[in-house]
Design an enzyme around this catalytic site. Structure first.
Site, PDB file in Angstrom:
ATOM      1  N   CYS A 174     -69.258 -70.043 -10.039  1.00 26.37           N
ATOM      2  CA  CYS A 174     -69.662 -71.043 -10.818  1.00 26.37           C
ATOM      3  C   CYS A 174     -68.976 -72.773 -10.664  1.00 26.37           C
ATOM      4  O   CYS A 174     -69.095 -73.104 -11.933  1.00 26.37           O
ATOM      5  CB  CYS A 174     -68.463 -70.762 -12.398  1.00 26.37           C
ATOM      6  N   CYS A 213     -64.861 -72.925  -7.247  1.00 24.08           N
ATOM      7  CA  CYS A 213     -65.487 -71.380  -7.654  1.00 24.08           C
ATOM      8  C   CYS A 213     -66.510 -71.786  -6.742  1.00 24.08           C
ATOM      9  O   CYS A 213     -67.720 -72.544  -7.262  1.00 24.08           O
ATOM     10  CB  CYS A 213     -65.609 -71.511  -9.010  1.00 24.08           C
ATOM     11  N   CYS A 246     -59.883 -69.265 -10.043  1.00 28.12           N
ATOM     12  CA  CYS A 246     -61.298 -70.322 -10.209  1.00 28.12           C
ATOM     13  C   CYS A 246     -61.010 -69.803 -11.804  1.00 28.12           C
ATOM     14  O   CYS A 246     -60.460 -68.840 -11.799  1.00 28.12           O
ATOM     15  CB  CYS A 246     -62.219 -69.442 -10.412  1.00 28.12           C
ATOM     16  N   CYS A 271     -67.502 -68.142 -15.956  1.00 28.88           N
ATOM     17  CA  CYS A 271     -68.109 -68.059 -14.985  1.00 28.88           C
ATOM     18  C   CYS A 271     -68.124 -66.273 -14.986  1.00 28.88           C
ATOM     19  O   CYS A 271     -67.859 -65.415 -14.993  1.00 28.88           O
ATOM     20  CB  CYS A 271     -65.898 -67.827 -13.142  1.00 28.88           C
ATOM     21  N   LEU A 319     -52.834 -39.197  31.068  1.00 25.34           N
ATOM     22  CA  LEU A 319     -53.937 -37.648  30.611  1.00 25.34           C
ATOM     23  C   LEU A 319     -55.469 -38.161  30.953  1.00 25.34           C
ATOM     24  O   LEU A 319     -55.278 -39.361  30.790  1.00 25.34           O
ATOM     25  CB  LEU A 319     -54.093 -36.978  29.160  1.00 25.34           C
ATOM     26  N   ASP A 371     -49.622 -42.047  19.105  1.00 30.96           N
ATOM     27  CA  ASP A 371     -49.816 -43.522  19.346  1.00 30.96           C
ATOM     28  C   ASP A 371     -48.311 -44.164  20.119  1.00 30.96           C
ATOM     29  O   ASP A 371     -48.297 -45.019  18.530  1.00 30.96           O
ATOM     30  CB  ASP A 371     -50.649 -43.740  18.875  1.00 30.96           C
ATOM     31  N   ASP A 403     -57.510 -50.951  22.901  1.00 30.75           N
ATOM     32  CA  ASP A 403     -57.263 -49.600  23.439  1.00 30.75           C
ATOM     33  C   ASP A 403     -58.768 -49.166  24.221  1.00 30.75           C
ATOM     34  O   ASP A 403     -59.225 -49.082  25.175  1.00 30.75           O
ATOM     35  CB  ASP A 403     -57.424 -48.066  22.988  1.00 30.75           C
ATOM     36  N   TYR A 441     -42.728 -33.348  23.480  1.00 28.42           N
ATOM     37  CA  TYR A 441     -44.009 -32.364  23.835  1.00 28.42           C
ATOM     38  C   TYR A 441     -44.124 -31.776  24.922  1.00 28.42           C
ATOM     39  O   TYR A 441     -45.066 -31.544  25.655  1.00 28.42           O
ATOM     40  CB  TYR A 441     -45.481 -33.627  23.364  1.00 28.42           C
ATOM     41  N   LYS A 454     -60.574 -37.667  22.491  1.00 23.27           N
ATOM     42  CA  LYS A 454     -59.947 -39.160  22.183  1.00 23.27           C
ATOM     43  C   LYS A 454     -60.387 -39.124  20.933  1.00 23.27           C
ATOM     44  O   LYS A 454     -61.995 -38.295  21.128  1.00 23.27           O
ATOM     45  CB  LYS A 454     -60.136 -40.155  22.948  1.00 23.27           C
ATOM     46  N   GLU A 475     -61.405 -50.977  24.214  1.00 22.65           N
ATOM     47  CA  GLU A 475     -62.200 -52.014  25.346  1.00 22.65           C
ATOM     48  C   GLU A 475     -61.220 -51.426  26.672  1.00 22.65           C
ATOM     49  O   GLU A 475     -61.984 -51.509  27.978  1.00 22.65           O
ATOM     50  CB  GLU A 475     -62.043 -53.258  25.119  1.00 22.65           C
ATOM     51  N   LYS A 495     -51.951 -36.635  19.667  1.00 27.25           N
ATOM     52  CA  LYS A 495     -52.051 -37.389  20.550  1.00 27.25           C
ATOM     53  C   LYS A 495     -51.569 -38.522  19.651  1.00 27.25           C
ATOM     54  O   LYS A 495     -52.502 -39.619  19.184  1.00 27.25           O
ATOM     55  CB  LYS A 495     -53.038 -37.481  21.346  1.00 27.25           C
ATOM     56  N   LYS A 548     -53.618 -28.107  26.063  1.00 28.99           N
ATOM     57  CA  LYS A 548     -52.657 -28.186  26.977  1.00 28.99           C
ATOM     58  C   LYS A 548     -52.707 -26.505  27.451  1.00 28.99           C
ATOM     59  O   LYS A 548     -52.393 -25.858  26.472  1.00 28.99           O
ATOM     60  CB  LYS A 548     -50.875 -28.365  27.224  1.00 28.99           C
ATOM     61  N   GLU A 602     -52.211 -30.029  20.783  1.00 28.07           N
ATOM     62  CA  GLU A 602     -51.194 -31.514  19.900  1.00 28.07           C
ATOM     63  C   GLU A 602     -51.930 -32.719  19.342  1.00 28.07           C
ATOM     64  O   GLU A 602     -52.884 -33.132  19.752  1.00 28.07           O
ATOM     65  CB  GLU A 602     -49.754 -31.578  20.613  1.00 28.07           C
TER      66      GLU A 602
HETATM   67  S1  IVH Z   1     -48.910 -35.092  27.419  1.00 24.82           S
HETATM   68  C1  IVH Z   1     -48.147 -34.579  31.879  1.00 24.82           C
HETATM   69  N1  IVH Z   1     -48.986 -34.908  25.452  1.00 24.82           N
HETATM   70  O1  IVH Z   1     -50.109 -39.759  25.857  1.00 24.82           O
HETATM   71  C2  IVH Z   1     -48.843 -34.564  30.575  1.00 24.82           C
HETATM   72  N2  IVH Z   1     -48.904 -37.010  26.279  1.00 24.82           N
HETATM   73  O2  IVH Z   1     -52.298 -40.993  28.121  1.00 24.82           O
HETATM   74  C3  IVH Z   1     -48.671 -36.074  29.704  1.00 24.82           C
HETATM   75  N3  IVH Z   1     -49.105 -38.865  24.510  1.00 24.82           N
HETATM   76  O3  IVH Z   1     -47.997 -40.966  28.253  1.00 24.82           O
HETATM   77  C4  IVH Z   1     -48.333 -36.424  28.351  1.00 24.82           C
HETATM   78  N4  IVH Z   1     -49.213 -37.246  22.398  1.00 24.82           N
HETATM   79  O4  IVH Z   1     -46.976 -41.577  26.130  1.00 24.82           O
HETATM   80  C5  IVH Z   1     -48.505 -35.393  26.255  1.00 24.82           C
HETATM   81  N5  IVH Z   1     -48.614 -34.469  22.337  1.00 24.82           N
HETATM   82  C6  IVH Z   1     -48.520 -35.142  23.516  1.00 24.82           C
HETATM   83  C7  IVH Z   1     -48.460 -36.976  23.450  1.00 24.82           C
HETATM   84  C8  IVH Z   1     -48.600 -37.171  24.743  1.00 24.82           C
HETATM   85  C9  IVH Z   1     -48.476 -39.005  22.997  1.00 24.82           C
HETATM   86  C10 IVH Z   1     -49.145 -40.167  25.443  1.00 24.82           C
HETATM   87  C11 IVH Z   1     -47.769 -40.414  26.515  1.00 24.82           C
HETATM   88  C12 IVH Z   1     -48.935 -39.535  27.280  1.00 24.82           C
HETATM   89  C13 IVH Z   1     -50.113 -40.504  27.287  1.00 24.82           C
HETATM   90  C14 IVH Z   1     -50.697 -40.319  28.163  1.00 24.82           C
END
Ligand code: IVH
Length: 686
Positions: free
Chosen positions: A421, A418, A436, A442, A85, A126, A35, A234, A324, A37, A124, A300, A122
């Site tokens: 040894c 080995c 070994c 050894c 986001l 994955d 991710d 969320y 991030k 990259e 985030k 938010k 909150e």
């Molecule tokens: S809010 C309008 N809250 O991150 C805002 N997204 O990069 C929309 N995600 O598509 C997303 N945790 O899959 C929000 N606490 C969180 C989140 C979250 C994970 C993911 C979600 C979103 C992606 C955006």
């Protein structure tokens, strides 16, 4: 790894590259690059487009979210688009985001710029974003995000998750409600699933996110139902007919919770951007202890009116931002594979890597477990590899990026002797590891065995560290742990960087260690599979050393904690004349311990014998230690962590990730009332 963009042709190539990765990630659930990259490529595109606006095209990946949905599922139009986001990667950028918001609100509605903005913070998660539509409180449709406007109808699959309410709780729900959240898989659920796939010889998954995506988009919902998926919500999308619309995002989350959804327990409302940074730091520290993966935090704007005033740009809202964390997966190059010899002779391949920062730590080595793992990965020296460091786990090579293999790289061959040894190696029946078998001569094994013997939880010999032990072995002053007790002050004092005083201290520490406890001594011997707890159980059961040394496999299996494998290891260890000689020398050197009355009878008759409990959350009726003692008195074992061996999780209030983990692993869960009732009836002998 991204090159700088100078020409239009390079930009076209960059966009193509991002499109290909979008397809791999969103459609095929098979990302080819980490991710981090991907984020770099996207960031590069955004920067170029910002400096050269006339190069922007309508089909640029910067203008789209995700990828087109798979045709296998019906399509669903999102009434309110599912946005993405924007990201920031440091505090400065976060403070800039906060400043821009204030400036915009001042310009639009004249808000006083000096007033702080309240944010909801909150984690985030994955996982995979989903939308759940409810009509009159009933789930009517569930969909993936797809390209943000059109997603896939995965209602049947989502209905198999027991964290997805089919009917909302309470009664004052809106006529129509679109709930947004993330479906994800716990780390423990992921490990268990991969283990099962491995045992069946099937392809394993790379990470929990990719697994959750694959599990959710199965055409056969029975497969989804068997996967440990969880939903955490969320936010909301479209709503109609809601009588009491809250004024803040945080209150929406509370309401969703009351309707029966899970929201993240780490969610907090804070007073300003500075507190957002504190939240970020705190969660970054907690990250390794969570049983689910988070790749950052989301801030938010809490006030819904302000959210509306701020609005959105192409892909993302202006009122939210993702901060991030350092990426947990990165690309690097495998320089070579070396073979290491462990304390009990196991030979483990280790990947030597081009150093790379993963999760904020520089990684230059990663475990490869055994030759089967190398075969499974199809690994060759010089390959580009994806390295992952999640939680406190040792870095792992998770896959080879075959597309980047430029030459016919060298295959990796198992050693035929080995590497330390040069003694013979063999593959133990029933195990994949090479070993070994020259243990007693050894050098690496001797050093590690002595190091273990002297360690704090074993014989606790002060000052006997790894370097000194290596010197003693290399200079042939010792070849077993027992030889430590024959060392003289003179021998020690003559070693490099060792004065008279240090030598005296070591002799004194050796002398002091002679009066010990039998469980420490047993643990110190380094019997494979015998840790501190098993050593304690053996001592508890037999009371003395001699009967343990003479016990048969069948007899050993009566001991708490000892199964067939451990019993075999113990009998093999004591059958080896080299080990028996060493024990005799140690006893001759004066090592001793108090003996106990064997507890054989008492142990096996206890009603909770062999049961393993974990306690989590805060208890109302008694102290945790008291509960622990009551369980132990009845023969139960109380452990700190959930594992395959856990029989039951006891939950108090505010139970955290352990509860999720236990649910994912299908472990019996008791609340406080149940356990108290059970204990009372067992204690009264009913
Ligand atoms: S809010 C309008 N809250 O991150 C805002 N997204 O990069 C929309 N995600 O598509 C997303 N945790 O899959 C929000 N606490 C969180 C989140 C979250 C994970 C993911 C979600 C979103 C992606 C955006």
């Amino acid at each position: 790894m991204s090159k700088s963009i100078q020409t239009l042709a390079q930009l076209v190539e960059l966009k193509d590259q991002i499109r290909r990765h979008n397809h791999q990630y969103h459609v095929l659930d098979n990302p080819l690059i980490p991710d981090a990259e991907y984020d770099r490529l996207m960031q590069q595109l955004l920067v170029v487009e910002q400096s050269k606006p006339d190069w922007i095209t309508a089909d640029s990946p910067s203008k789209r979210v995700g990828a087109s949905p798979l045709l296998a599922f019906d399509q669903v139009q999102h009434q309110v688009p599912m946005l993405s986001l924007n990201n920031v990667f440091d505090s400065e950028a976060l403070l800039n985001f906060d400043r821009r918001i204030k400036e915009r609100l001042k310009k639009q509605v004249g808000t006083d710029i000096s007033l702080p903005i309240t944010y909801t913070c909150e984690p985030k998660l994955d996982g995979i974003a989903v939308s759940l539509q409810y009509e009159q409180g009933l789930l009517v449709r569930g969909a993936t995000r797809g390209d943000g406007n059109t997603g896939e109808d995965i209602t049947t699959n989502l209905r198999t998750l027991n964290t997805v309410p089919l009917k909302l709780l309470g009664n004052q729900w809106p006529e129509r409600l679109d709930v947004r959240g993330e479906v994800y898989m716990t780390q423990s659920g992921f490990n268990t699933l991969n283990q099962k796939l491995l045992e069946r010889g099937e392809k394993t998954y790379v990470n929990p996110r990719n697994t959750a995506a694959g599990s959710l988009r199965q055409l056969d919902c029975r497969i989804t139902a068997n996967r440990p998926l969880l939903l955490c919500v969320y936010g909301i999308g479209q709503v109609q007919g809601w009588q009491k619309i809250p004024k803040n995002h945080y209150d929406i989350l509370q309401q969703l919770q009351q309707w029966g959804f899970r929201t993240n327990q780490e969610t907090r409302r804070v007073a300003d951007a500075k507190a957002c940074l504190d939240y970020y730091d705190q969660l970054a520290r907690q990250r390794d202890q969570l049983d689910y993966e988070i790749d950052g935090v989301v801030f938010k704007v809490d006030n819904l009116q302000q959210q509306q005033q701020l609005g959105s740009v192409a892909r993302a809202p202006r009122w939210a931002i993702a901060h991030k964390f350092p990426a947990q997966e990165e690309l690097t190059q495998l320089l070579k594979v070396e073979f290491q010899v462990g304390r009990t002779g196991t030979i483990t391949p280790v990947a030597r890597l081009q150093p790379v920062k993963v999760g904020g730590v520089t990684v230059s080595n990663a475990t490869l477990h055994n030759m089967d793992e190398i075969k499974r990965l199809g690994l060759r020296e010089g390959d580009s590899v994806l390295v992952r460091r999640a939680g406190d786990v040792i870095p792992k090579v998770v896959r080879v990026i075959i597309e980047r293999r430029l030459h016919d790289n060298q295959a990796i061959i198992a050693p035929d002797c080995c590497p330390v040894c040069y003694g013979p190696v063999e593959q133990i029946t029933g195990e994949v590891a090479l070993r070994c078998i020259n243990g007693s001569s050894c050098a690496t094994q001797i050093k590690q065995a002595v190091h273990h013997f002297a360690s704090r939880k074993a014989m606790d010999i002060n000052g006997m560290g790894g370097k000194l032990i290596a010197t003693l072995v290399d200079q042939k002053l010792i070849s077993t742990a027992a030889d430590l007790y024959n060392l003289t002050q003179k021998q020690l004092a003559s070693l490099e960087r060792m004065g008279d005083k240090s030598a005296n201290n070591i002799i004194n520490a050796l002398q002091a260690s002679k009066q010990t406890q039998l469980d420490r001594f047993l643990f110190a011997l380094g019997i494979p599979e015998v840790g501190e707890s098993t050593a304690r159980s053996l001592v508890h059961y037999y009371g003395k050393l001699e009967p343990i040394m003479m016990a048969s496999e069948a007899a050993l299996k009566h001991v708490n904690d000892v199964g067939a494998v451990v019993a075999t290891k113990i009998t093999q260890f004591f059958a080896d004349p080299h080990n028996r000689d060493m024990i005799a020398s140690l006893q001759r050197a004066g090592l001793g311990w108090p003996e106990y009355e064997p507890q054989k009878q008492l142990q096996t008759d206890l009603p909770l014998q062999g049961k393993v409990y974990v306690i989590t959350g805060s208890l109302k009726s008694c102290k945790r230690d008291t509960l622990k003692a009551r369980l132990q008195t009845l023969g139960g074992k109380v452990s700190n962590n959930i594992s395959q061996r856990t029989d039951c999780l006891i939950v108090g209030q505010k139970a955290g990730s352990k509860l999720n983990k236990a649910q994912a692993m299908d472990i019996t869960i008791w609340n406080e009332e149940t356990v108290v009732a059970q204990l009372q009836s067992l204690e009264s002998g009913q």
